[in-house]
Design a protein around this motif. Structure first.
Motif, mmCIF file in Angstrom:
data_model
loop_
_atom_site.group_PDB
_atom_site.id
_atom_site.type_symbol
_atom_site.label_atom_id
_atom_site.label_comp_id
_atom_site.label_asym_id
_atom_site.label_seq_id
_atom_site.Cartn_x
_atom_site.Cartn_y
_atom_site.Cartn_z
ATOM 1 N N ILE A 188 0.953 -1.130 0.236
ATOM 2 C CA ILE A 188 0.147 0.124 -0.118
ATOM 3 C C ILE A 188 0.998 1.274 -0.116
ATOM 4 O O ILE A 188 0.682 2.175 -0.632
ATOM 5 N N ARG A 189 1.979 1.044 0.965
ATOM 6 C CA ARG A 189 2.675 2.373 0.932
ATOM 7 C C ARG A 189 3.608 2.559 -0.493
ATOM 8 O O ARG A 189 3.471 3.790 -0.915
ATOM 9 N N GLU A 190 3.836 1.589 -1.052
ATOM 10 C CA GLU A 190 4.693 1.664 -2.165
ATOM 11 C C GLU A 190 3.682 2.264 -3.437
ATOM 12 O O GLU A 190 3.917 3.038 -4.139
ATOM 13 N N ALA A 191 2.588 1.808 -3.333
ATOM 14 C CA ALA A 191 1.545 2.219 -4.419
ATOM 15 C C ALA A 191 1.247 3.585 -4.320
ATOM 16 O O ALA A 191 1.104 4.461 -5.191
ATOM 17 N N LEU A 192 0.995 4.318 -2.929
ATOM 18 C CA LEU A 192 0.916 5.658 -3.093
ATOM 19 C C LEU A 192 2.140 6.640 -3.013
ATOM 20 O O LEU A 192 1.838 7.542 -3.790
ATOM 21 N N THR A 193 3.139 5.932 -2.747
ATOM 22 C CA THR A 193 4.436 6.740 -3.197
ATOM 23 C C THR A 193 4.730 6.541 -4.630
ATOM 24 O O THR A 193 5.061 7.825 -5.203
ATOM 25 N N ASP A 194 4.417 5.585 -5.419
ATOM 26 C CA ASP A 194 4.655 5.381 -6.705
ATOM 27 C C ASP A 194 3.447 6.363 -7.509
ATOM 28 O O ASP A 194 4.046 6.819 -8.458
ATOM 29 N N GLN A 195 2.476 6.469 -7.063
ATOM 30 C CA GLN A 195 1.494 7.125 -7.694
ATOM 31 C C GLN A 195 0.535 7.830 -6.714
ATOM 32 O O GLN A 195 -0.601 7.396 -6.380
ATOM 33 N N PRO A 196 0.810 9.004 -6.219
ATOM 34 C CA PRO A 196 0.147 9.620 -5.064
ATOM 35 C C PRO A 196 -1.122 10.077 -5.337
ATOM 36 O O PRO A 196 -2.028 10.324 -4.745
ATOM 37 N N SER A 197 -1.559 10.167 -6.777
ATOM 38 C CA SER A 197 -3.125 10.542 -7.112
ATOM 39 C C SER A 197 -4.045 9.337 -7.050
ATOM 40 O O SER A 197 -5.317 9.505 -6.934
ATOM 41 N N ARG A 198 -3.380 7.962 -6.599
ATOM 42 C CA ARG A 198 -4.378 7.026 -6.152
ATOM 43 C C ARG A 198 -5.221 7.439 -5.145
ATOM 44 O O ARG A 198 -4.919 8.060 -3.978
ATOM 45 N N ILE A 199 -6.667 7.018 -5.130
ATOM 46 C CA ILE A 199 -7.476 7.414 -3.950
ATOM 47 C C ILE A 199 -7.230 6.541 -2.908
ATOM 48 O O ILE A 199 -7.256 5.342 -2.830
ATOM 49 N N ASP A 200 -6.938 7.396 -1.574
ATOM 50 C CA ASP A 200 -6.369 6.712 -0.560
ATOM 51 C C ASP A 200 -7.557 6.409 0.674
ATOM 52 O O ASP A 200 -7.827 7.332 1.341
ATOM 53 N N PHE A 201 -8.031 4.960 0.696
ATOM 54 C CA PHE A 201 -8.898 4.573 1.675
ATOM 55 C C PHE A 201 -8.022 3.835 2.816
ATOM 56 O O PHE A 201 -8.809 3.123 3.638
ATOM 57 N N ALA A 202 -6.611 3.891 2.910
ATOM 58 C CA ALA A 202 -6.040 3.133 3.634
ATOM 59 C C ALA A 202 -5.166 3.640 4.770
ATOM 60 O O ALA A 202 -5.255 3.371 5.916
ATOM 61 N N SER A 203 -4.958 4.921 4.566
ATOM 62 C CA SER A 203 -3.936 5.813 5.616
ATOM 63 C C SER A 203 -4.974 6.314 6.750
ATOM 64 O O SER A 203 -5.824 6.832 6.654
ATOM 65 N N GLY A 204 -4.470 5.806 7.944
ATOM 66 C CA GLY A 204 -5.168 6.275 8.900
ATOM 67 C C GLY A 204 -4.896 7.642 9.620
ATOM 68 O O GLY A 204 -4.552 7.664 10.790
ATOM 69 N N GLU A 205 -4.897 8.558 8.846
ATOM 70 C CA GLU A 205 -4.733 10.039 9.482
ATOM 71 C C GLU A 205 -5.692 11.042 8.828
ATOM 72 O O GLU A 205 -6.277 10.590 7.742
#
Length: 481
Positions: free
Chosen positions: A109-126
């Motif tokens: 998940i972290r690599e996916a968001l780092t690689d493409q920050p435009s992905r919609i994030d329903f994972a990060s708990g912040e």
């Protein structure tokens, strides 16, 4: 005779390569000496010859052994000589040590968001930036003169912040304490780390909720703790389960998130809270209460913490600034007996000599300011709006494929998927379509559960994000059918 461990997650060939490298480094196979043949070594270790071939290939890649047709395999002379220079085997170092890496899904998940920050994030708990009090904190920082002293601070934390927290905890959480019983930490995870490292020993048994955020934290396994589960239903854990685990396994500590539990969003029922504290008192069993979400209660009436009901001192209370204000300030706190605070403060000082003083000053000013309560009210309204938007979209996209209980606080929606899908394949497919979530297996559940965090995604991302998730789910279920 040494044998590879077939129950280990490490491949057999890597275990064998490590074993041979160790024997070589100890001088049991000197430079230039002949190693046993592949066939003989395979017989001795009870593995296929192809496994030995892989192990030898691994050792050859590092220059440790040399193979020549007709001459067998020998320990390299130059690798172990006095003059040649070689780079350390950093791969082995990275895979070693006692502190385990994050679970594979979390790294993906972290690599996916780092690689493409435009992905919609329903994972990060912040919290998303639009939920944090950015303007208020900027205003405070420009209006107040922060100390010019930038040396090491009190290892327990900035005294004015601890004094402010005494008032904050009394007013908002009904907890009576003193500044000497508060330890400032770098978020709630550092509190958990200090507890697992300093108050427990390898082999100790502890109880965690099932499912549980704690299950996703490698720090428990890294500390050598044995984890036993307390099933969570719609009313939280059942206190009698703690007594059962104590009798069977002599558990030494219980870790709970009783208010808007992560990941399920449940609140521990009042009658169970009383029973829980009775059990803890009866068994002299410490409870670690992690309480990051209470002030997000959408109706503005947060459930009371266990610590406010604790009359015998069974509860270590952990709080955090991250889920109600700004995770980037890295401010958390622990309320504990003074002897425990002093022990953990000493350990933390060995780690980092204390936290940066400026974020602590900012946090103290914000908690005392006229900005704090309006921010909380605005946060609750915005979180409830995001929750409702997420649920409306799920009903539209997956009304017959997902079930859930609606949370009344917190940042997460815990869902059970009715189709039987592989959560790893579902995550891969969702990432490919531009959205991420956390599979339930990360928290100890089976693969039919997922956690959506709605605090991170922007309002206009929630509907397309769930639509993409639904497409990913349908694509897998149509293949399976």
């Amino acid at each position: 005779m040494w044998k590879p461990d077939r129950q280990s997650n490490k491949p057999l060939y890597e275990q064998i390569a490590d074993y041979l490298e160790q024997r070589i480094s100890y001088g049991e196979f000197p430079p230039g000496s002949l190693l046993p043949s592949e066939r003989k070594l395979a017989e001795q270790l009870g593995v296929n010859r192809s496994t030995i071939i892989q192990a030898f290939a691994e050792l050859r890649s590092f220059g440790i052994i040399e193979s020549r047709t007709g001459s067998g395999t020998r320990v390299s002379r130059t690798k172990w000589g006095a003059t040649p220079k070689h780079t350390p085997n950093w791969k082995r170092y990275a895979e070693g040590g006692s502190f385990l890496p994050n679970p594979p899904f979390m790294r993906k998940i972290r690599e996916a968001l780092t690689d493409q920050p435009s992905r919609i994030d329903f994972a990060s708990g912040e919290l998303a930036a639009d939920l944090a009090p950015m303007d208020e904190i900027a205003s405070l920082m420009s209006a107040h003169h922060y100390t010019s002293y930038l040396g090491y601070d009190n290892p327990q934390g900035y005294v004015p912040l601890r004094e402010t927290l005494v008032s904050y905890l009394k007013r908002y959480r009904s907890i009576q304490t003193s500044e000497s019983s508060i330890l400032i930490t770098s978020g709630s995870q550092q509190s958990l780390y200090l507890i697992t490292q300093c108050l427990l020993s390898p082999g100790d048994a502890v109880a965690i909720e099932d499912p549980s955020y704690c299950y996703s934290l490698p720090m428990f396994q890294s500390a050598g703790l044995r984890l036993f589960r307390l099933p969570v239903d719609q009313h939280g854990i059942r206190p009698d389960d703690i007594r059962t685990l104590y009798k069977k396994h002599r558990i030494k500590m219980v870790f709970l998130n009783p208010n808007y539990q992560n990941p399920t969003g449940t609140v521990l029922a009042d009658e169970r809270r009383e029973q829980l504290l009775e059990v803890a008192s009866e068994l002299a069993l410490p409870i670690v209460e992690d309480d990051p979400f209470s002030l997000t209660a959408y109706e503005g009436n947060p459930p009371a913490p266990l610590k406010s009901l604790d009359t015998v001192g069974s509860v270590l209370y952990i709080g955090s600034f991250s889920k109600v204000a700004a995770s980037g300030l890295r401010i958390g706190w622990m309320v504990a007996p003074r002897s425990i605070v002093e022990r953990l403060a000493d350990a933390r000082q060995q780690m980092d000599f204390g936290l940066s003083i400026i974020p602590q000053q900012v946090a103290a000013q914000f908690l005392k300011s006229s900005h704090f309560e309006p921010h909380l009210e605005r946060l609750r309204i915005q979180l409830q709006f995001k929750r409702d938007l997420l649920i409306d979209t799920l009903r539209k996209e997956l009304h017959d494929s997902v079930i859930y209980d609606i949370p009344h606080g917190g940042l997460h929606l815990w869902c059970k998927l009715l189709p039987d899908v592989n959560d790893g394949k579902l995550l891969d497919e969702a990432i490919r379509r531009g959205v991420v979530f956390v599979p339930g297996s990360v928290y100890g559940s089976d693969s039919s559960f997922v956690r959506f965090t709605f605090a991170r995604a922007k309002n206009d991302e929630i509907e397309p994000g769930i639509s993409r998730f639904a497409e990913a789910l349908r694509s897998l279920t149509s293949i399976n059918s």
